[in-house]
Every structure is written in structure tokens, then in C-alpha cells.
Design an enzyme around this catalytic site. Sequence first.
Site, PDB file in Angstrom:
ATOM      1  N   CYS A  44       7.530  -4.392   4.041  1.00 35.04           N
ATOM      2  CA  CYS A  44       8.411  -4.122   2.908  1.00 35.04           C
ATOM      3  C   CYS A  44       9.218  -5.960   2.682  1.00 35.04           C
ATOM      4  CB  CYS A  44       9.451  -3.468   4.020  1.00 35.04           C
ATOM      5  SG  CYS A  44      11.000  -3.155   4.005  1.00 35.04           S
ATOM      6  N   HIS A 444      37.889   8.371  -7.825  1.00 35.64           N
ATOM      7  CA  HIS A 444      37.888   8.492  -9.637  1.00 35.64           C
ATOM      8  C   HIS A 444      38.116   6.595  -9.780  1.00 35.64           C
ATOM      9  CE1 HIS A 444      37.568   8.530 -14.149  1.00 35.64           C
ATOM     10  NE2 HIS A 444      38.985   8.603 -13.908  1.00 35.64           N
TER      11      HIS A 444
HETATM   12  P1  FAD Z   1       4.118  -2.090   6.895  1.00 31.59           P
HETATM   13  O1  FAD Z   1       5.388  -2.712   6.766  1.00 31.59           O
HETATM   14  O2  FAD Z   1       2.947  -2.172   6.343  1.00 31.59           O
HETATM   15  O3  FAD Z   1       3.672  -3.039   8.543  1.00 31.59           O
HETATM   16  C1  FAD Z   1       2.453  -3.351   9.019  1.00 31.59           C
HETATM   17  C2  FAD Z   1       2.383  -4.033   9.909  1.00 31.59           C
HETATM   18  O4  FAD Z   1       1.054  -4.594  10.754  1.00 31.59           O
HETATM   19  C3  FAD Z   1       1.971  -5.625   9.142  1.00 31.59           C
HETATM   20  O5  FAD Z   1       2.448  -6.557   8.955  1.00 31.59           O
HETATM   21  C4  FAD Z   1       1.015  -5.978   9.146  1.00 31.59           C
HETATM   22  O6  FAD Z   1       0.164  -7.117   8.800  1.00 31.59           O
HETATM   23  C5  FAD Z   1       0.420  -4.984  10.859  1.00 31.59           C
HETATM   24  N1  FAD Z   1      -0.674  -4.841  11.196  1.00 31.59           N
HETATM   25  C6  FAD Z   1      -1.789  -4.188  10.910  1.00 31.59           C
HETATM   26  N2  FAD Z   1      -2.850  -4.116  11.554  1.00 31.59           N
HETATM   27  C7  FAD Z   1      -2.371  -4.793  12.546  1.00 31.59           C
HETATM   28  C8  FAD Z   1      -3.549  -4.892  13.450  1.00 31.59           C
HETATM   29  N3  FAD Z   1      -4.098  -4.801  13.762  1.00 31.59           N
HETATM   30  N4  FAD Z   1      -2.003  -6.091  14.542  1.00 31.59           N
HETATM   31  C9  FAD Z   1      -1.454  -6.600  14.513  1.00 31.59           C
HETATM   32  N5  FAD Z   1      -1.050  -5.999  13.215  1.00 31.59           N
HETATM   33  C10 FAD Z   1      -1.041  -5.633  12.133  1.00 31.59           C
HETATM   34  N6  FAD Z   1       9.850   1.167   0.079  1.00 31.59           N
HETATM   35  C11 FAD Z   1      10.465   1.587   0.307  1.00 31.59           C
HETATM   36  O7  FAD Z   1      11.210   2.444   0.984  1.00 31.59           O
HETATM   37  N7  FAD Z   1      11.303   1.635  -0.504  1.00 31.59           N
HETATM   38  C12 FAD Z   1      10.916   0.834  -1.158  1.00 31.59           C
HETATM   39  O8  FAD Z   1      11.585  -0.229  -2.137  1.00 31.59           O
HETATM   40  C13 FAD Z   1      10.151  -0.079  -1.188  1.00 31.59           C
HETATM   41  N8  FAD Z   1       8.807  -1.253  -2.107  1.00 31.59           N
HETATM   42  C14 FAD Z   1       7.954  -1.230  -2.025  1.00 31.59           C
HETATM   43  C15 FAD Z   1       7.419  -2.691  -3.037  1.00 31.59           C
HETATM   44  C16 FAD Z   1       6.064  -1.982  -2.883  1.00 31.59           C
HETATM   45  C17 FAD Z   1       5.161  -3.965  -3.731  1.00 31.59           C
HETATM   46  C18 FAD Z   1       5.443  -2.292  -1.922  1.00 31.59           C
HETATM   47  C19 FAD Z   1       3.612  -2.617  -1.176  1.00 31.59           C
HETATM   48  C20 FAD Z   1       5.887  -0.930  -0.720  1.00 31.59           C
HETATM   49  C21 FAD Z   1       7.076  -0.685  -1.018  1.00 31.59           C
HETATM   50  N9  FAD Z   1       7.356  -0.254  -0.090  1.00 31.59           N
HETATM   51  C22 FAD Z   1       8.651   0.220   0.068  1.00 31.59           C
HETATM   52  C23 FAD Z   1       6.522   0.991   0.327  1.00 31.59           C
HETATM   53  C24 FAD Z   1       7.408   0.143   2.277  1.00 31.59           C
HETATM   54  O9  FAD Z   1       7.138  -1.175   1.948  1.00 31.59           O
HETATM   55  C25 FAD Z   1       6.230   1.377   3.563  1.00 31.59           C
HETATM   56  O10 FAD Z   1       6.629   2.273   3.323  1.00 31.59           O
HETATM   57  C26 FAD Z   1       6.951  -0.050   4.611  1.00 31.59           C
HETATM   58  O11 FAD Z   1       6.702  -1.509   5.512  1.00 31.59           O
HETATM   59  C27 FAD Z   1       5.888   0.854   5.794  1.00 31.59           C
HETATM   60  O12 FAD Z   1       6.233   0.221   7.364  1.00 31.59           O
HETATM   61  P2  FAD Z   1       5.266   0.021   8.513  1.00 31.59           P
HETATM   62  O13 FAD Z   1       5.722  -0.622   9.337  1.00 31.59           O
HETATM   63  O14 FAD Z   1       5.055   1.602   8.439  1.00 31.59           O
HETATM   64  O15 FAD Z   1       4.156  -0.944   7.649  1.00 31.59           O
END
Ligand code: FAD
Length: 465
Positions: A44, A444
Amino acid sequence: MADYDYDVLVIGAGPGGYVAAIRAAQLGLKTACADGRETLGGTCLNVGCIPSKAMLHASEYYDAAANGAMAKMGIDVTPKLNLPAMHAQRIDAVKGLTGGIEFLFKKNKVDWLKGYAAFIGKDSVEVAGKTYRAKNIIIATGSSVTPLPGVDVDNDKQIIVDSTGALELAKVPDHMVVIGGGVIGLELGSVWRRLGAKVTCVEFLDQILPGMDADVRKDANRIFKKQGIEFKLKTKVTGAAVKGKKAVLTLEPAAGGDAETLEADVVLVSIGRRPNTDGLALDKAGLAVNARGQIETDHDFSTQVPGIWAIGDVIPGPMLAHKAEDEGIACAENIAGQTGIVNHDVIPSVVYTWPEIAGVGLTEEQAKEKGEVKVGKFPMAGNSRAKTNHEPDGFVKIIADAKTDRVLGVWCIASVAGTMIAQAAQAMEFGATSEDIAYTCHAHPTHSEAIKEAAMAVTGKPIHV
Ligand code: FAD
Ligand code: NAD
């Protein structure tokens, strides 16, 4: 606690993981969060929501200057693109916000374990060569780009890229082909279209934005076409070859038929994302993934292994940052013995294009499958603020249960739809009827008055159409 290092160890510092870690610490639990990225904040903050919005916001200003929208308001300007400066403000936004999470970790005494974690047992993981034992482990490893066979992403070459590469292009492509008419394709396709690229979007299905209300999908398609994005619907990309500085794509009708080729300077592969579980050694914890590669949980985010929990993109449900955050809070509260709940029926989703597209709850099609509905629709062209701001495109649509009048879904296309949808989500969370919204006083002139008018339209009595 004697032989445990932590009460809670979170794997992944995205919006799910970092929020869970902070809430756990706030509740008095000794907490650590492991992530191998250089900076906190996950997809994110580093390569997703935030940098894409930085480019969308900046390119929106450029477009307004270039396409005559500013001239309409008496401001004659000829914009000159300074792409390195535009990228610099994107990088700055990321730096500020990821640094902010580091500050919040320190403030809340969350230990950041720098490295990728792998299970070595049900209650222990290894991170950067060290073993940690925790009473509770939350898996919040998020998701990454789904690859498309035959179309190999190489972000360094800047020819075939994924969303991360598309955020960082060093020059505006002459022709960008976006594979997938979903959220990423339309947001990042919009950025480069606004900055001067010809954009072609190839979508497998017969319409863009799957999962959204059919009226919204149709109108969004019309609006994007009017802006200059070309669509090849019902078409699949079956291969790509890089020739010099260009890519040549092979396209086929989704239903089968003659192939054609399409040349592009940049190809964006945006056909979805898949959960990150590789490298976690889930088997050592006794965990397995479902057919879609996700970790299944109960309503309280517990997995089938006691003491192991999962949240965010790695579990079923929409892949959205705010869904991950809410699950992070609820999960930490459940670990602390409180009752943490997420209402998955009321998760808003927003596409940050121009105009914005937003929805919450059921689509009209889904609602009709469940029973009889009443629908109220109001065009933004009838909203005084949108009209005054030269923003006539879009509408608000409210779907209510025919018998109880309870609101089942709200959909809108409007310049500020992402902000407008919050009141709809709140109303639905409180079980509002369309009448409740219709008789709530709205300031409004605001775009939000269109929500009130759409609610009045459910019973057929809007004022301004
Ligand atoms: P993530 O944000 O993916 O974080 C997971 C973390 O875990 C990462 O930093 C990764 O490095 C780490 N990780 C993975 N495996 C391991 C491991 N074995 N050990 C330690 N760390 C690990 N969502 C919205 O709601 N609004 C938006 O505007 C939006 N825009 C987006 C734009 C783009 C280009 C993209 C790609 C996604 C967007 N999203 C948006 C989706 C949003 O980014 C994700 O839904 C959100 O980040 C998910 O959060 P999370 O905490 O589940 O995982
Ligand atoms: P998506 O699921 O939104 O869209 C992918 C599109 O690609 C679909 O329309 C699908 O039919 C199409 N497709 C699949 N295979 C194809 C093929 N071979 N050829 C042509 N088209 C094909 O996925 P995305 O846009 O990559 O986004 C991934 C996730 O990130 C989404 O789940 C979204 O929730 C999240 N995200 C959210 C936001 C936001 O909230 N504003 C922004 C960006 C990303």
C-alpha cells in the site's frame, strides 16, 4: 510469557500487519512485526495506494491544464511536463508516510524485525537467522502481481511492466497497452493517458471493472472511451515478444478465433494479484492454503491452527487496504480477549480515476438474485455543485429492499465519489433505509446531495430532475 519472546508476532508490515501490530501494542501485548522491505507500510504505502494516488493527483492537474478544463474556468495555461519532479513528489509522499509508520512503531513499542519470516513450528518463526517464539502469530503477508504466461515482466527495461514498473516510467510512452480492465489498469492507464500516451486496454471479459454494478461498468466504459482510452473487450493476450524498444503482443478473441498483433512501447500487466505464501514454510506450522492460494480463517481471523491468525490480502475477500486495516484491528482485539468484528458486507471500494467510481454493498444484479428491490438513480448533471464545477458525468444509484426499504447497495460515479461513499457505508452499517438518507439534511451545494436525491428517487420523488 517466560519462554515466549512476544505475545504477538505479525508477519508483514502492510496496512493489515502494521495496524494489527500497533493495536496489539496499544492493548498491552508485547509485539513485534517482521518485514523484509527497506521501509514499512507494505504494498500500500510503498508501491500501491499511495504512490499511485500521488501520480493520479499530479496527472489530474496536468490533464486539467492540457484538456481545456482550466480554460473553461478562465485560466489559460499551457502545461509543461516535468516528469522527474512529478516522480520526486511521489517518492516524497512514500518516504513521509513509510517513515511515519516507523515513528508509530517506536511510539507504541512495536519491535520491527527486519527480514522475511518463515515458520519453524506452530509458535515460532525464523527472521534473518534468528528464532522468535510467540504466543500468537498473525500472517499478513499480502499479495503480489499475478503473472501472465508468455508475457514476462521486466520492470528494469520499462517495456513490459507490472504496477510497480508503471509507477516509475522515466518517459511518457507513445503507446501503452494495459492488459486487464480492472482497477490498476484503469488507474495507471489514466495516469499515462493524461500525460500524453495513447492507451489501449485489453480486457478478457465483455466489460471492464468486474464485480461492480452493471450500470457503473457501462457508464465508466463510456467515460473512459470519451477520454481517449481505446478498449479491446472480449480479448485475451496470449503472448508478447520484445523487439528492440517495443513489445509486440499477440491478441486473440476470448471465445477463440483469429489472432492479431499489437505493438506497444510499454505494456502494463494488471490481471489481478495473488496471495503471498511462498517462503513462509506454512507446512511447518501445519497450515495449508485453499485452491486460490489463500489462507482460510474463521470470522475472528483465527486459522485452523490455534495461535495462528491471518488477515488482509492473504485471506479471502477484496484486496483492499482498508479491509486489511479493519481486519488487523479486529484480529488484535480478538487476541486480547475482546470482540473484534469486521462487517464484510459493507466494505467500500473506490477507483481513483476521473471521475472517481465507488460502491458499497450489493450490485443491483446481486440484490435482485436475493429478492425484490427498489432502485433510485440520480445524475450528477442534476447536482448543482457538479454542474458548477463542470463535472456533469456520472450518477448515484441506491438499491433498497422493496419490502423493508433497507439500503442494500450504493454506487456512484462522480469527481469525489470516493469521499461520498463513506456516508453510504456509514448509513448501511447502521441499517439505514433509503428514507433515512432522503430525510437526512445534506449541506448545499455539495456533491453528496446527489446521494440524498438518489435516495429520494427510490420512492420516485427526487427534486432536481
Ligand atoms: P501488503 O500491503 O501486501 O503487505 C504485506 C507485507 O508483507 C509486504 O510488505 C511484504 O514485503 C511482507 N511480506 C511478505 N512475505 C513476508 C514474509 N515471509 N516475512 C515478512 N514479511 C513478508 N487498495 C486500496 O484500498 N486503495 C487503493 O487505492 C489501492 N491502490 C493500489 C494500487 C496498486 C498499484 C496496488 C498494487 C495495490 C493497491 N491497493 C489499493 C491494494 C492494497 O495495496 C492492498 O490491498 C493492501 O496493501 C493489502 O494489505 P496487506 O497488509 O494485506 O498486504
Ligand atoms: P483486477 O482483478 O481489478 O482486474 C484484473 C482484470 O484483468 C479483470 O478485469 C480481468 O477480467 C482481466 N484479465 C484477467 N486475465 C486477463 C487476460 N489474460 N487478458 C486480459 N484481461 C485479463 O486486478 P488488478 O487491476 O490487477 O488489481 C489487483 C488488486 O489490487 C485488485 O483486487 C484491487 O482490489 C487492488 N487495487 C485496488 C485499488 C483501489 O482500491 N483503488 C487500486 C489498485 C489495485
